[in-house]
Write an enzyme that holds these catalytic residues in place. Sequence first.
Site, PDB file in Angstrom:
ATOM      1  N   HIS A  58      42.885 -41.906 161.880  1.00  0.00           N
ATOM      2  CA  HIS A  58      42.648 -43.240 162.429  1.00  0.00           C
ATOM      3  C   HIS A  58      43.945 -43.821 162.984  1.00  0.00           C
ATOM      4  O   HIS A  58      45.042 -43.363 162.648  1.00  0.00           O
ATOM      5  CB  HIS A  58      42.111 -44.172 161.350  1.00  0.00           C
ATOM      6  CG  HIS A  58      40.760 -43.783 160.845  1.00  0.00           C
ATOM      7  ND1 HIS A  58      40.173 -44.352 159.742  1.00  0.00           N
ATOM      8  CD2 HIS A  58      39.860 -42.866 161.303  1.00  0.00           C
ATOM      9  CE1 HIS A  58      38.982 -43.814 159.531  1.00  0.00           C
ATOM     10  NE2 HIS A  58      38.779 -42.907 160.474  1.00  0.00           N
ATOM     11  N   THR A 110      29.769 -46.883 156.870  1.00  0.00           N
ATOM     12  CA  THR A 110      29.440 -48.148 157.530  1.00  0.00           C
ATOM     13  C   THR A 110      28.128 -48.747 157.038  1.00  0.00           C
ATOM     14  O   THR A 110      28.119 -49.882 156.550  1.00  0.00           O
ATOM     15  CB  THR A 110      29.415 -47.958 159.054  1.00  0.00           C
ATOM     16  OG1 THR A 110      30.727 -47.646 159.506  1.00  0.00           O
ATOM     17  CG2 THR A 110      28.928 -49.216 159.764  1.00  0.00           C
ATOM     18  N   ASP A 133      32.153 -47.073 165.539  1.00  0.00           N
ATOM     19  CA  ASP A 133      33.072 -46.524 164.545  1.00  0.00           C
ATOM     20  C   ASP A 133      34.212 -45.791 165.248  1.00  0.00           C
ATOM     21  O   ASP A 133      33.994 -44.831 165.975  1.00  0.00           O
ATOM     22  CB  ASP A 133      32.328 -45.571 163.609  1.00  0.00           C
ATOM     23  CG  ASP A 133      33.071 -45.318 162.313  1.00  0.00           C
ATOM     24  OD1 ASP A 133      34.298 -45.111 162.363  1.00  0.00           O
ATOM     25  OD2 ASP A 133      32.434 -45.338 161.247  1.00  0.00           O
ATOM     26  N   ASP A 139      35.508 -50.707 163.573  1.00  0.00           N
ATOM     27  CA  ASP A 139      36.104 -50.810 162.248  1.00  0.00           C
ATOM     28  C   ASP A 139      37.590 -50.496 162.291  1.00  0.00           C
ATOM     29  O   ASP A 139      38.386 -51.065 161.550  1.00  0.00           O
ATOM     30  CB  ASP A 139      35.376 -49.902 161.255  1.00  0.00           C
ATOM     31  CG  ASP A 139      35.123 -48.496 161.796  1.00  0.00           C
ATOM     32  OD1 ASP A 139      35.479 -48.217 162.957  1.00  0.00           O
ATOM     33  OD2 ASP A 139      34.558 -47.680 161.046  1.00  0.00           O
ATOM     34  N   ASP A 165      33.587 -41.905 166.114  1.00  0.00           N
ATOM     35  CA  ASP A 165      34.622 -41.581 165.138  1.00  0.00           C
ATOM     36  C   ASP A 165      34.717 -40.083 164.896  1.00  0.00           C
ATOM     37  O   ASP A 165      35.805 -39.502 164.874  1.00  0.00           O
ATOM     38  CB  ASP A 165      34.299 -42.307 163.834  1.00  0.00           C
ATOM     39  CG  ASP A 165      35.282 -42.019 162.721  1.00  0.00           C
ATOM     40  OD1 ASP A 165      36.434 -42.473 162.813  1.00  0.00           O
ATOM     41  OD2 ASP A 165      34.889 -41.356 161.746  1.00  0.00           O
ATOM     42  N   HIS A 173      26.109 -43.320 154.913  1.00  0.00           N
ATOM     43  CA  HIS A 173      27.505 -43.130 155.285  1.00  0.00           C
ATOM     44  C   HIS A 173      28.266 -44.439 155.069  1.00  0.00           C
ATOM     45  O   HIS A 173      27.679 -45.468 154.719  1.00  0.00           O
ATOM     46  CB  HIS A 173      27.607 -42.650 156.732  1.00  0.00           C
ATOM     47  CG  HIS A 173      28.822 -41.827 157.024  1.00  0.00           C
ATOM     48  ND1 HIS A 173      29.929 -42.349 157.637  1.00  0.00           N
ATOM     49  CD2 HIS A 173      29.104 -40.521 156.775  1.00  0.00           C
ATOM     50  CE1 HIS A 173      30.851 -41.404 157.762  1.00  0.00           C
ATOM     51  NE2 HIS A 173      30.369 -40.278 157.251  1.00  0.00           N
ATOM     52  N   SER A 233      36.890 -46.267 157.029  1.00  0.00           N
ATOM     53  CA  SER A 233      35.656 -46.939 157.451  1.00  0.00           C
ATOM     54  C   SER A 233      34.918 -47.640 156.323  1.00  0.00           C
ATOM     55  O   SER A 233      34.059 -48.480 156.587  1.00  0.00           O
ATOM     56  CB  SER A 233      34.708 -45.927 158.104  1.00  0.00           C
ATOM     57  OG  SER A 233      35.256 -45.426 159.297  1.00  0.00           O
TER      58      SER A 233
END
Length: 526
Positions: free
Chosen positions: A456, A176, A63, A380, A339, A174, A113
Site C-alpha cells: 500500500h 472492507t 479499495d 481506503d 487493490d 473480506h 484495509s
Amino acid sequence: MKVAVLVILSCLVWEGMAKPEFPEQEKDPGFWKEWAQRTLKNALNLQDLNKNVAKNIILFLGDGMGVPTVTAARILKGQLNGQNGEETQLEMDKFPYVALSKTYNTNAQVPDSAGTATAYLCGVKANEGTVGVSAAAVKSQCNTTRGNEVTSILKWAKDAGKSVGIVTTTRVNHATPSAAYAHCVDRDWYSDGEMPDEALQNGCKDIARQLFENIPDIDVIMGGGRRSMYPRNTPDVEYPGEKKHNGTRKDGRNLVGEWTDRMKDKRGYYVWNKKDLFSLNPNNVDYLLGLFEPADLPYELERNKETDPSLTEMVDVAIKILQKNERGFYLLVEGGRIDHGHHDGKAKQALHEAVEMDRAITRAGLLTSIYDTLTVVTADHSHVFSFGGYTHRGNSIFGLAPIISDIDQKPFTSILYGNGPGFKLVNGARENVSTVDFKQNNYQAQAAVPLSMETHGGEDVAIFSKGPMAHLLHGVQEQHYIPHVMAYAACIGQNKDHCRTNSGSPFLSHISPTLALLLSVKWLLC
C-alpha cells in the site's frame, strides 16, 4: 544500424502524422477560456447548498484507489472510447465536492484495509488488521474483543428503519465489507476453519458467521465467499471437482442453508450465478444473498459474462431492491479488486477494475436523485503505483515512455511500481521491456524493490461527494469523519438534533410550505 534508426524514426513520424497529438481546437485560446467560463458558472451554482435530508446514502469504496489510480483510470476510460484520455471525465469527476482523507491506522503510518474500513464505516480509527473494534483491541488476541466493539453506519441505518446492502467484488467476509457488520480482531478469520483453537475456545466468532448473526436482516448481500459458508470438504456448487474451493467450516454449519430457511417466508432468495440473479424481479424480492464465487470474484477482464455478474449489474439489482423502502436505504459498494491488481503488480487489471466501478457509479446515479441521495466515492488507501516518463498526449496508459533510460539505455513503461513482483533482472541487469508483451492483461509492471506482493501507499486519498450535505466533505479530513457526515445527512446515528426545528417538526426549509405542512402532519402521525 543507421538504416534501422531511420526506419524507426520514419515509423514514429508516420504515426505522428496519422494521429495529431491533440485536437486542432485546442490551439485556440478561446477554447480554453470558454471551457473555464462554463466551469465557473457551474461552480457559482454550488453556492446554493443542498441541505436536504438524505433519504438514501451510498458509499462507493475503491479499495486501493489512490489519486494516481483515479487519474490513470480516467485516461483508460477515454482511450477505451477512442479518445486521447486525458480530457475524459470519470463519473466521480463530475461530483461537485472533493476532499482528501488521511488514511493512517492508529498503529500504522501506511494502513491496511481492515483498520481503514473501521474508520470510514464505524467512525473511529483502529489498529491495522482489525475490523469493527476500537484501537483498544489487539490484533489476533481474541480476549481483547469484548467491550471494544464499535458499530457501523450500516447498523445505524438499519436501526433507523432503512434497508441496507453490501455489494463487493471480493468475498463478502473480506476486510472492507466485514467492518460493516463484524467485530473481529483478525481480518483473516474468514471462517472458523481459519481461526486458532484458542480463539474459538475463548468465544470469538468467525467473520462469515457474524455476517448472518450480528445483523441478521441485511437486505442485500452480494459478492464472493461461498467456501466460508459451508462445512469443511463440502464440494462447491460451481467447481465440484476442485478441492481448493471446498467448504472450510469446522463447525459443520451450512450458513447459506440457515439463511435460506430463515428467509423463505420473507421473500428472500439465494443465488450463485448471473442467470439466477437476472431471473429475479426486484419488485418481488425483499432479501437477497448472492454468492457468485468460492472466494473473490474474477477480475473484470477475466469475468465469465455468462455466469458472473459485473459490479454494475449487481449495483443495479441492489438499488432496485433497496429503494422500495419508503424510509430509504444505505448501500456499501466495494470495487475490491483494484487493490488485488496492484498487489499483483498487474496495473491493467487494477485500472479496468476502477473503470468498472466508475460504470457502477454512473448506474447508481441514474437510479437515484441528488436531491435525496448522498453518494460518496473514496478509497481506503493508495498503492505505490505511478505513471510518468514525459509521455505524449494520448499515449497508451499501458505504453512506453518516449525516452529511454540514460543509465542503462533501455526503454521503460510509463506505469511503474515502487516495489512488488515486477522487479526482474536478466543477466544481472534490468529486463528490457521491449522484449516482452507489456500490454497483456497480466503483465507485471517493473518495480524498484523486489517483493512477492506490492504494498500500500501512505498518501491521502480523494473523497468525491454529491447530494444532501455533500459540502460537509471538504478540505483535508481524518478518514473516520466520513460516516459521521453521511449519518448527519441522513439523520441517523448520534446526530439528529438538526433534523427537527424547535417546534418538533422536521427540518423542511428546503421544500414548499404546502409540502412541508403535509410532511409535518405525516411526521406527527407516525
